[in-house]
Enzyme design. Structure first.
Site, mmCIF file in Angstrom:
data_model
loop_
_atom_site.group_PDB
_atom_site.id
_atom_site.type_symbol
_atom_site.label_atom_id
_atom_site.label_comp_id
_atom_site.label_asym_id
_atom_site.label_seq_id
_atom_site.Cartn_x
_atom_site.Cartn_y
_atom_site.Cartn_z
ATOM 1 N N LYS A 12 28.773 -43.822 -61.705
ATOM 2 C CA LYS A 12 27.609 -43.425 -62.494
ATOM 3 C C LYS A 12 27.606 -44.374 -63.681
ATOM 4 C CE LYS A 12 25.519 -39.526 -64.927
ATOM 5 N NZ LYS A 12 25.630 -38.082 -65.217
ATOM 6 N N ASP A 108 22.023 -27.882 -68.244
ATOM 7 C CA ASP A 108 21.009 -28.495 -67.384
ATOM 8 C C ASP A 108 21.214 -28.071 -65.929
ATOM 9 O OD1 ASP A 108 18.719 -29.943 -66.785
ATOM 10 O OD2 ASP A 108 19.780 -31.857 -66.579
#
Length: 192
Positions: A12, A108
């Site tokens: 990532k 989230d």
């Protein structure tokens, strides 16, 4: 492929513009430390976090071969009955429960951050992703480490608690609200 481990791993990567900002790099690496702090079967493993001399910054996670709950919802395919939906929901709830026990609020939780992968024995396993906006709290409910600016709103609006959407202080109940919104979508086939 990880050079030393000889297996596929997904990096990532922090965008180059963000990698030039020390606060963004610190927050990015905080995500890796947060996930490693929790260590739970329903949360993606982060195996390393690296900053190269040229400024390239990334974390290495376990490779997940599966489908997000969000992709499933957008496809319009049926979930496959109540027993399957309940089995997935139990696992979806287990990840945040482990995080909350350590004072971590995800902030989230939404279908695109829930991946369903197959296991060697043919079962399904849920993995939660993206702790990049997680909040770490201590016993006094004060931010620990990196702080989010007061009144800022972060997360995915359709799954946010009213308090979070209003930029107010949130605790673990914000994640519980998000789980309820995910549950609603799972059973009703549309967002709340």
């Amino acid at each position: 492929e990880h050079a030393r481990r000889g297996r596929e791993v997904p990096p990532k990567v922090l965008r180059a513009a963000s990698a030039r900002r020390r606060d963004a790099v610190s927050r990015f690496f905080q995500e890796a430390r947060t996930v490693n702090r929790i260590r739970h079967r329903n949360i993606v493993d982060v195996t390393d976090f690296i900053e190269l001399d040229d400024g390239t910054t990334y974390i290495i996670m376990e490779l997940l071969r599966g489908r997000s709950l969000g992709a499933w919802a957008r496809s319009g395919a049926p979930i496959g009955g109540l027993p399957r939906a309940l089995a997935l929901l139990i696992q979806i709830c287990d990840g945040p429960a482990a995080a909350h026990a350590l004072g971590v609020i995800h902030r989230d939780l939404q279908p695109d951050n829930v991946i369903i992968v197959g296991t060697p024995d043919g079962a399904e396993q849920v993995k939660l992703l993206d702790f990049g906006v997680a909040k770490l709290i201590n016993r006094d409910d004060e931010d620990v480490g990196l702080e989010t600016a007061a009144g800022s709103v972060i997360g995915t609006p359709a799954y946010m608690s009213p308090e979070q959407a209003g930029g107010l202080v949130v605790d673990h109940r914000a994640d519980i609200y998000s789980l309820g919104a995910i549950m609603y979508e799972l059973f009703c086939g549309q967002p709340l």
